[in-house]
Write a protein that holds these residues in place. Structure first.
Motif, PDB file in Angstrom:
ATOM      1  N   MET A  53     -15.982  13.974  39.355  1.00  0.00           N
ATOM      2  CA  MET A  53     -16.827  15.026  39.894  1.00  0.00           C
ATOM      3  C   MET A  53     -16.640  15.158  41.411  1.00  0.00           C
ATOM      4  SD  MET A  53     -20.948  15.533  39.735  1.00  0.00           S
ATOM      5  CE  MET A  53     -21.158  14.441  41.137  1.00  0.00           C
ATOM      6  N   LEU A  87     -13.536  16.954  42.039  1.00  0.00           N
ATOM      7  CA  LEU A  87     -13.686  18.386  41.758  1.00  0.00           C
ATOM      8  C   LEU A  87     -14.263  19.121  42.958  1.00  0.00           C
ATOM      9  CD1 LEU A  87     -13.838  20.841  39.781  1.00  0.00           C
ATOM     10  CD2 LEU A  87     -16.122  20.022  39.174  1.00  0.00           C
ATOM     11  N   PHE A  88     -15.337  18.613  43.537  1.00  0.00           N
ATOM     12  CA  PHE A  88     -15.982  19.292  44.651  1.00  0.00           C
ATOM     13  C   PHE A  88     -15.158  19.216  45.938  1.00  0.00           C
ATOM     14  CE2 PHE A  88     -19.807  18.612  42.007  1.00  0.00           C
ATOM     15  CZ  PHE A  88     -20.239  19.917  41.943  1.00  0.00           C
ATOM     16  N   THR A 131     -16.666  26.476  46.533  1.00  0.00           N
ATOM     17  CA  THR A 131     -16.132  27.296  45.445  1.00  0.00           C
ATOM     18  C   THR A 131     -14.615  27.245  45.410  1.00  0.00           C
ATOM     19  OG1 THR A 131     -18.042  28.762  45.620  1.00  0.00           O
ATOM     20  CG2 THR A 131     -16.114  29.617  44.469  1.00  0.00           C
ATOM     21  N   ILE A 140     -13.521  24.004  43.889  1.00  0.00           N
ATOM     22  CA  ILE A 140     -13.675  23.973  42.435  1.00  0.00           C
ATOM     23  C   ILE A 140     -12.580  24.793  41.762  1.00  0.00           C
ATOM     24  CG2 ILE A 140     -15.193  24.639  40.526  1.00  0.00           C
ATOM     25  CD1 ILE A 140     -17.563  24.025  42.362  1.00  0.00           C
ATOM     26  N   ARG A 162      -9.099  23.324  41.261  1.00  0.00           N
ATOM     27  CA  ARG A 162      -8.879  22.411  40.142  1.00  0.00           C
ATOM     28  C   ARG A 162      -8.738  23.151  38.820  1.00  0.00           C
ATOM     29  NH1 ARG A 162      -6.687  18.313  40.944  1.00  0.00           N
ATOM     30  NH2 ARG A 162      -7.660  17.234  39.178  1.00  0.00           N
ATOM     31  N   GLN A 207     -15.387  20.803  32.166  1.00  0.00           N
ATOM     32  CA  GLN A 207     -16.351  21.000  33.229  1.00  0.00           C
ATOM     33  C   GLN A 207     -16.432  22.451  33.700  1.00  0.00           C
ATOM     34  OE1 GLN A 207     -14.932  18.375  36.242  1.00  0.00           O
ATOM     35  NE2 GLN A 207     -12.995  19.436  36.501  1.00  0.00           N
ATOM     36  N   PHE A 208     -15.457  23.282  33.329  1.00  0.00           N
ATOM     37  CA  PHE A 208     -15.510  24.694  33.684  1.00  0.00           C
ATOM     38  C   PHE A 208     -16.288  25.517  32.656  1.00  0.00           C
ATOM     39  CE2 PHE A 208     -11.761  23.229  36.014  1.00  0.00           C
ATOM     40  CZ  PHE A 208     -12.019  23.761  37.270  1.00  0.00           C
ATOM     41  N   THR A 249     -22.668  22.277  37.102  1.00  0.00           N
ATOM     42  CA  THR A 249     -22.813  22.688  38.495  1.00  0.00           C
ATOM     43  C   THR A 249     -21.682  23.584  38.959  1.00  0.00           C
ATOM     44  OG1 THR A 249     -23.799  20.505  38.828  1.00  0.00           O
ATOM     45  CG2 THR A 249     -23.333  21.797  40.783  1.00  0.00           C
ATOM     46  N   SER A 250     -20.463  23.254  38.541  1.00  0.00           N
ATOM     47  CA  SER A 250     -19.303  23.987  39.044  1.00  0.00           C
ATOM     48  C   SER A 250     -19.370  25.462  38.668  1.00  0.00           C
ATOM     49  CB  SER A 250     -18.021  23.362  38.494  1.00  0.00           C
ATOM     50  OG  SER A 250     -18.043  23.327  37.068  1.00  0.00           O
ATOM     51  N   VAL A 265     -19.793  28.623  41.325  1.00  0.00           N
ATOM     52  CA  VAL A 265     -18.747  29.647  41.417  1.00  0.00           C
ATOM     53  C   VAL A 265     -19.318  31.030  41.157  1.00  0.00           C
ATOM     54  CG1 VAL A 265     -16.648  30.497  40.315  1.00  0.00           C
ATOM     55  CG2 VAL A 265     -16.863  28.079  40.856  1.00  0.00           C
TER      56      VAL A 265
END
Length: 496
Positions: free
Chosen positions: A63, A66-67, A205, A208, A211, A417-418, A422-423, A427
């Motif tokens: 995570m 990712l961020f 954004t 994210i 990735r 995770q997409f 949160t991601s 976005v």
């Protein structure tokens, strides 16, 4: 809609803002590839490619990567991203509502600037602390659960993660990461001032979305690999893409959804002029707290698991507790409880029905059928409580969707995770906000907007599209794009 993208570059000011934003984004992506001195990026990159990205469940380090937009897997100078600044800003905002001295300072002239300075100082302290923990973890990667599995990578490549550990490495890493975060914070402020969109949110954004290609590649290789391909794979991919666009469309609709409370203003005669007599509305958003409940819930659950790994590195029981608090059924169950709690907590600290009722009463406004004063305050509080319940349910479903997708389809965590969490919420929210700002420039220059063709000049109502029209238009756009993508992939697979 396509003509709106063409019209964007016909406005000189908007064109310069967009080009400036793109230039800053290029700098940010370059900084995400520059490793800190003293770290072997080959070991860390191989660990993320072969271990973290292939995990069936998400992890803390995944995570964070990712961020940071993949900067952590390079141990780049932007590895911490702007998360320390966001954490410091949230802490100061909460302290403003709790500590009377800070609340009084926020209402004074120039008080907001002082609070911003306090947030920046707190950001430096958080960066130094997180940089120190990260350097300790890199020096002893096998002893903490966050980097579980890196020992095999070190033996395979035959080189350590940190060739020369010690205080010199720790100080250099702390300074490099702190400097990188402060530079990102400054670049974000420059985007807000000279570019388009909110700079800090846009940086997250972009990280994210950076990735997303890796996630698509991992998901594609998992579903289309020779060992897993079946006769139903084309239909499974089509269903997965359709579900993805459906989740995005639902998130857009819930982000935009609001209840409009009608407000009437009584007529007042002052001298020879008549004031009031107008009708307006008070917008109450369904998801009033935005992404904050998910961020708070994840921060509370991830902090104990992270600290357990550093404080008790070689304990099997501690490792099990840390793993249960960072992934799995217990993690998501606690996340739902905390999301509900923080949804109501955020509304209680940020939404003040008593003050809104008093302001309406002072300006001669009232809600039809509701008496001014205390009855209006009670009505607003009751309405916001019901809306918050709907928003909390939506956030909870969005938070557990990645786990559901992983368990049902067996795709890697980097891909799942997409599909929520949160991601996706960040976005969608940032892109919608950037589109609103861009559309404002278009409407001011008599150009068509993104979502509905209209001209400015006749009435104000003709220049503003309703939320319902925007939501339906976006849903149709996503559905149409999804059908085209699904049709293309299905045809290509059947040809093989």
């Amino acid at each position: 809609m396509l003509s709106a993208f063409v019209n964007v570059f016909k406005i000189p000011e908007l064109r310069s803002r967009i080009l400036f934003t793109l230039g800053v984004i290029i700098i940010i992506r370059l900084g995400s590839a520059i490793p800190c001195p003293g770290v072997n990026p080959n070991v860390l990159g191989e660990f993320f490619r072969t271990v973290v990205d292939q995990q069936a469940q998400g992890s803390v380090v995944g995570m964070l990567n990712l961020f940071s937009g993949g900067a952590l897997e390079n141990c780049a100078i932007f590895s911490l991203s702007v998360m320390p600044y966001i954490s410091a800003s949230i802490m100061m905002q909460l302290l403003t509502t709790v500590v009377p001295t800070l609340g009084k300072l926020a209402r004074e002239e120039g008080g907001r600037q002082k609070l911003t300075q306090y947030s920046r100082l707190l950001t430096v302290l958080l960066c130094l602390f997180q940089g120190y923990l990260l350097s300790i973890g890199f020096e002893n990667p096998e002893s903490i659960p966050l980097l579980h599995g890196i020992h095999g990578i070190i033996e395979k490549l035959g080189s350590p993660l940190v060739p020369e550990p010690g205080w010199s490495f720790r100080l250099i890493t702390m300074i490099s990461l702190t400097t990188g975060t402060m530079l990102l914070m400054w670049l974000g402020e420059q985007i807000t001032d000279k570019g388009i969109g909110n700079g800090v949110s846009l940086i997250i954004t972009i990280g994210i979305l950076a990735r997303l290609p890796a996630g698509l590649v991992q998901g594609w290789s998992k579903l289309i690999s020779p060992s897993s391909i079946t006769a139903s794979s084309p239909f499974l991919i089509a269903l997965l893409l359709l579900f993805l666009f459906g989740v995005i469309a639902t998130t857009v609709a819930m982000t935009q959804a609001m209840r409009k409370i009608p407000i009437h203003y009584a007529k007042q005669v002052r001298g020879n002029k008549i004031y009031g007599g107008q009708t307006s509305f008070l917008p109450l958003k369904v998801n009033y707290s935005g992404v904050m409940p998910i961020i708070f819930a994840q921060a509370i659950l991830l902090f104990p698991s992270t600290m357990i790994g550093f404080l008790v590195p070689n304990s099997v029981v501690a490792a099990r507790i840390a793993n249960s608090l960072s992934a799995g059924s217990l993690y998501y169950a606690l996340s739902v409880v905390l999301i509900f709690f923080f949804s109501y907590f955020w509304v209680a600290t940020q939404f003040n029905p008593v003050q809104i009722a008093d302001d309406l009463k002072k300006h001669g406004g009232f809600i039809p059928g509701i008496r001014p004063g205390a009855p209006t305050s009670e009505f607003l509080d009751y309405s916001m409580t019901r809306l918050t319940l709907a928003g909390a349910v939506f956030l909870s479903i969005l938070a557990v969707l990645p786990m559901v997708v992983q368990n049902l389809l067996g795709i890697p965590a980097i891909t799942a995770q997409f599909f929520g969490g949160t991601s996706l919420l960040i976005v969608v929210g940032v892109i919608l906000d950037t589109m609103r700002q861009t559309e404002t420039y278009l409407l001011q220059r008599n150009y068509d907007g993104f979502l509905k063709k209209r001209k400015v000049g006749k009435t104000a109502g003709a220049a503003i599209a309703t939320n319902a029209v925007k939501e339906r238009t976006l849903v149709w756009i996503y559905t149409f794009i999804g059908i085209l993508v699904i049709a293309g992939i299905t045809v290509s697979l059947f040809k093989k």
